[in-house]
Structure formats: structure tokens, C-alpha cells
Design an enzyme around this catalytic site. Structure first.
Site, short mmCIF file in Angstrom:
data_model
loop_
_atom_site.label_atom_id
_atom_site.label_comp_id
_atom_site.label_asym_id
_atom_site.label_seq_id
_atom_site.Cartn_x
_atom_site.Cartn_y
_atom_site.Cartn_z
N ARG A 1 3.22 -9.13 0.38
CA ARG A 1 2.22 -8.13 0.01
C ARG A 1 2.85 -6.74 -0.02
O ARG A 1 2.53 -5.91 -0.88
CB ARG A 1 1.05 -8.18 1.01
CG ARG A 1 -0.14 -7.36 0.55
CD ARG A 1 -1.35 -7.62 1.42
NE ARG A 1 -1.13 -7.22 2.80
CZ ARG A 1 -1.98 -7.47 3.80
NH1 ARG A 1 -3.10 -8.13 3.57
NH2 ARG A 1 -1.72 -7.08 5.02
N LYS B 1 -1.65 -2.05 -0.17
CA LYS B 1 -1.82 -1.35 1.11
C LYS B 1 -1.12 0.00 1.05
O LYS B 1 -0.06 0.21 1.65
CB LYS B 1 -1.26 -2.23 2.24
CG LYS B 1 -2.26 -2.36 3.38
CD LYS B 1 -1.85 -3.41 4.37
CE LYS B 1 -2.55 -3.16 5.69
NZ LYS B 1 -3.99 -3.37 5.67
N GLU C 1 -15.55 -4.36 0.11
CA GLU C 1 -15.07 -4.56 1.49
C GLU C 1 -15.35 -3.29 2.26
O GLU C 1 -15.95 -2.35 1.73
CB GLU C 1 -13.58 -4.91 1.51
CG GLU C 1 -12.67 -3.82 0.95
CD GLU C 1 -11.19 -4.08 1.22
OE1 GLU C 1 -10.85 -4.54 2.32
OE2 GLU C 1 -10.38 -3.81 0.32
C1 LIG Z 1 -4.98 -4.32 5.88
C2 LIG Z 1 -6.34 -4.33 5.25
C3 LIG Z 1 -7.23 -5.43 5.40
C4 LIG Z 1 -6.92 -6.61 6.29
O1 LIG Z 1 -5.83 -7.37 5.86
P1 LIG Z 1 -5.12 -8.39 6.87
O2 LIG Z 1 -3.95 -8.91 6.12
O3 LIG Z 1 -6.10 -9.45 7.20
O4 LIG Z 1 -4.75 -7.60 8.07
C5 LIG Z 1 -8.43 -5.37 4.75
N1 LIG Z 1 -8.79 -4.31 3.99
C6 LIG Z 1 -7.99 -3.24 3.83
C7 LIG Z 1 -8.44 -2.11 2.98
C8 LIG Z 1 -6.73 -3.22 4.45
O5 LIG Z 1 -5.94 -2.16 4.29
#
Ligand SMILES: *Cc1c(COP(=O)(O)O)cnc(C)c1O
Length: 337
Positions: free
Chosen positions: A82, A184, A220
Site C-alpha cells: 500500500r 495514505k 468512511e
Molecule cells: C490507515 C487508514 C485506515 C485503516 O487502515 P488499516 O490498514 O486497517 O490500518 C482507514 N481509513 C483511513 C483514512 C486511513 O488512513
């Protein structure tokens, strides 16, 4: 190995720097061989690209102690992949997946004394990040970068674990259609800071974002994916190109199907249908899965079973797998030492 003396059971989710971090610099078109550093501070130019144009991305994962004294990580390969996706979108050089895993291994081994003991509820949080370090003034990507992976012991993200969260439907958007919501990038968080403080000021735990194009579908929250369970026990989670692909969510979908025999669906979820769901939860590495009791949309309220049976089963099963108590699907657990 002697553990650090800490009140492991009462750690917050905050920065407590462990002794060592892994650092590698990208200079002259390639990554150097990397090293462990005891220096938590970085010195960069005041004109570094990251400082003005936010050329940065990050990751988050955890190392856990098992009952029999091993230290393991949960699916770190997916974090490496990722991060590579994030780098490509941010015009940063990919830190190769094998090197990413090597950085995880080295950092965790060097900080083994900082990995909280089994049963404490705490874990060692790992934060990989990359920044564009060269000076720029005109808008362009940096030519030199730093990859860094530091570690900090943490307690649970939401204090008082079992308390069900109250969310509000946000009037602001988190990510543009065809923007950067699916990677991210630090910038996704910069623009959510105002809104998270405003949510807290108004008594809410988090913001639920809608799809920015039509404001019809649930996406989300600021830092966690959302999932719902129907009264019949079917797991439903939103599909959208601007949601961050949570590793916890992907794992929970697998767990729901193969361990709990649940039906699962990843599809657009309209705001108008959430009243029909029985349970709701937020998921991410930091929180694993946290029950949601209520979602407020201005003058309407949708309530869910606070700590419902399915959310509980999902939580217990995934935690069991992550801590080595329940046999994991092949490739999910990386044994570090
Ligand atoms: C990091 C993140 C998540 C959670 O991802 P994981 O891989 O489960 O830790 C969800 N939403 C956002 C916006 C994120 O930055």
C-alpha cells in the site's frame, strides 16, 4: 531480553519513541543501504518539498507479543504494497517491498524490549513514513527522499474499549472524486483536522464522510473504514474509489466469511439505508474494530446495537489471530523473533 519498565496496561495512543528507528535515504536516484538510528529528530531544509507541498505518505502497523513469547506482525506485506501505491501517486520513489519488510524486522528486533507483554492489551505501533526532502520553490516533486520507520508502544486507540462511539455525518468532504482518498497521504489528514476538532467540540467521536460527488453514499470516517451488519447477520461495507483500503477491513471480510460463516458484501451503501442495519463498527490498525452506537445526521439519529454479537465475534476472532491464539490463514503472520 529484559522488557522496559512501563505501566503497559495504561498506555495511551501517543508517541513514546522506542530506542531505534530504521532510516534510508534516496540520493542520486537510488535508496542507500539503510541503518538503525537512535536519533528521533530530522534536520531538513526550510524549503523541503514536504514542508510546503506535503509530499509525504505514511503507514501504520503493529507488532504483538504472543502467549508463548514470540513477537509477530500482522500482514506487513500489505502495508509495504500500500505504501508503494501511495508513493506512485505522490510521485515519490517506491521503497521496495522486501526492504520494507527488512525495515520492519530490524526495527522490531532492535526494540524488542519495547514490545508490550502478552495480555496487557498494548502493542508496539510501527509508523513508516516517507518525505520529500530537497528544497523546491516552484511546484515540483523533490529529488531526494527519506524513508523512516519508527516505533512507539501504544495502548488501545479508543480509551475504555467497549464504549460504543457516536459519529456525525460530516458537512465537509474528506477526499475528492478521483483525488487521493485511496492512498495514505498526510494531506488527507491535514484537511480533516479542523473537522475532527469540531466534531469533538460538539460531543462526537468521529466524522462519517459521504461520497463527495453526490453526498448520497457512506464512505468512511477520518481514519477508519466503516462496516455494518444486517439483522440477518450479513456484513456490508462500502465500496468506493476514494476509500482508503484498510488492511483490517480486508482481513475482517475474510474472517467473516471463512471463520464465522457470514455472508459479506462490498457495495455502495446509501445514507438512506443505514437505518436498516443492526450493528455498526469502525475498523483500522489503531482501533482494530470499535462498535458504533449512534450516527447523527443533523436532526436524525440512527442507532445500532452498542456492542452487538457480530461485531464482538469479529473483534475476538481477529484479535485472536493477530495475537497468535487462533490459527491464521497462510501468510497473515510474520514471525519477527
Ligand atoms: C490507515 C487508514 C485506515 C485503516 O487502515 P488499516 O490498514 O486497517 O490500518 C482507514 N481509513 C483511513 C483514512 C486511513 O488512513
Amino acid at each position: 531480553m529484559e522488557k522496559k519498565t512501563m505501566d503497559w496496561g495504561n498506555l495511551s495512543f501517543g508517541y513514546t519513541p522506542a530506542d531505534y528507528r530504521y532510516v534510508s535515504n534516496y540520493v542520486g536516484g537510488k535508496w542507500d543501504e539503510g541503518f538503525l538510528s537512535d536519533q528521533p529528530n530530522i534536520t531538513i531544509s526550510e524549503s523541503a518539498c514536504v514542508l510546503h507541498y506535503a509530499q509525504t505518505c505514511f503507514e501504520g502497523l503493529k507488532a504483538y507479543s504472543t502467549e508463548d513469547g514470540r513477537i509477530i506482525c500482522f500482514r506487513p506485506d500489505l502495508n509495504g504494497k500500500r505504501m508503494a501505491d501511495s508513493c506512485r501517486r505522490m510521485k515519490m520513489p517506491v521503497f521496495p517491498e522486501e526492504r520494507f519488510l527488512e525495515a520492519v524486522d530490524k526495527t522490531v528486533r532492535a526494540n524488542a524490549a519495547w514490545v508490550p507483554p502478552y495480555g496487557s492489551g498494548a502493542s508496539l505501533y510501527l509508523r513508516p513514513l516517507m518525505i520529500g526532502t530537497t528544497p523546491v520553490l516552484g511546484v515540483k516533486p523533490a529529488s531526494e527522499f527519506q524513508f523512516r520507520l519508527f516505533a512507539s508502544p501504544v495502548g488501545p486507540y479508543f480509551k475504555g474499549d467497549a464504549r460504543a462511539l457516536t459519529l456525525r455525518v460530516s458537512d465537509l468532504d474528506r477526499a475528492a472524486p478521483r483525488g487521493t482518498g485511496h492512498i495514505k497521504a498526510g494531506l488527507n489528514y491535514a484537511m480533516s483536522l479542523y473537522n475532527i476538532v469540531d466534531a469533538h467540540d460538539h460531543g462526537f467521536d468521529e466524522n462519517v464522510y459521504l461520497d463527495p460527488a453526490t453526498r448520497t453514499y457512506i464512505e468512511e470516517t477520518g481514519g477508519a473504514n466503516i462496516l455494518f451488519v444486517t439483522p440477518e447477520g450479513k456484513l456490508v461495507t462500502p465500496a468506493s474509489g476514494s476509500i482508503l483500503p484498510s488492511i483490517t477491513r480486508r482481513s475482517l471480510l475474510e474472517v467473516a466469511k471463512t471463520y464465522l460463516g457470514m455472508e459479506v458484501a462490498e457495495r455502495p451503501v446509501a445514507l438512506e439505508e443505514i437505518g436498516s442495519f443492526a450493528e455498526c463498527g469502525l475498523c483500522g490498525t489503531a482501533a482494530v474494530i470499535s462498535p458504533v452506537g449512534k450516527i447523527v445526521d443533523h436532526d436524525r439519529e440512527f442507532t445500532f446495537e452498542g456492542n452487538g454479537p457480530w461485531i464482538q465475534k469479529l473483534y475476538t476472532t481477529l484479535r485472536g489471530i493477530q495475537q497468535g491464539r487462533i490459527p491464521a490463514p497462510s501468510g497473515w503472520i510474520r514471525e519477527i523473533c
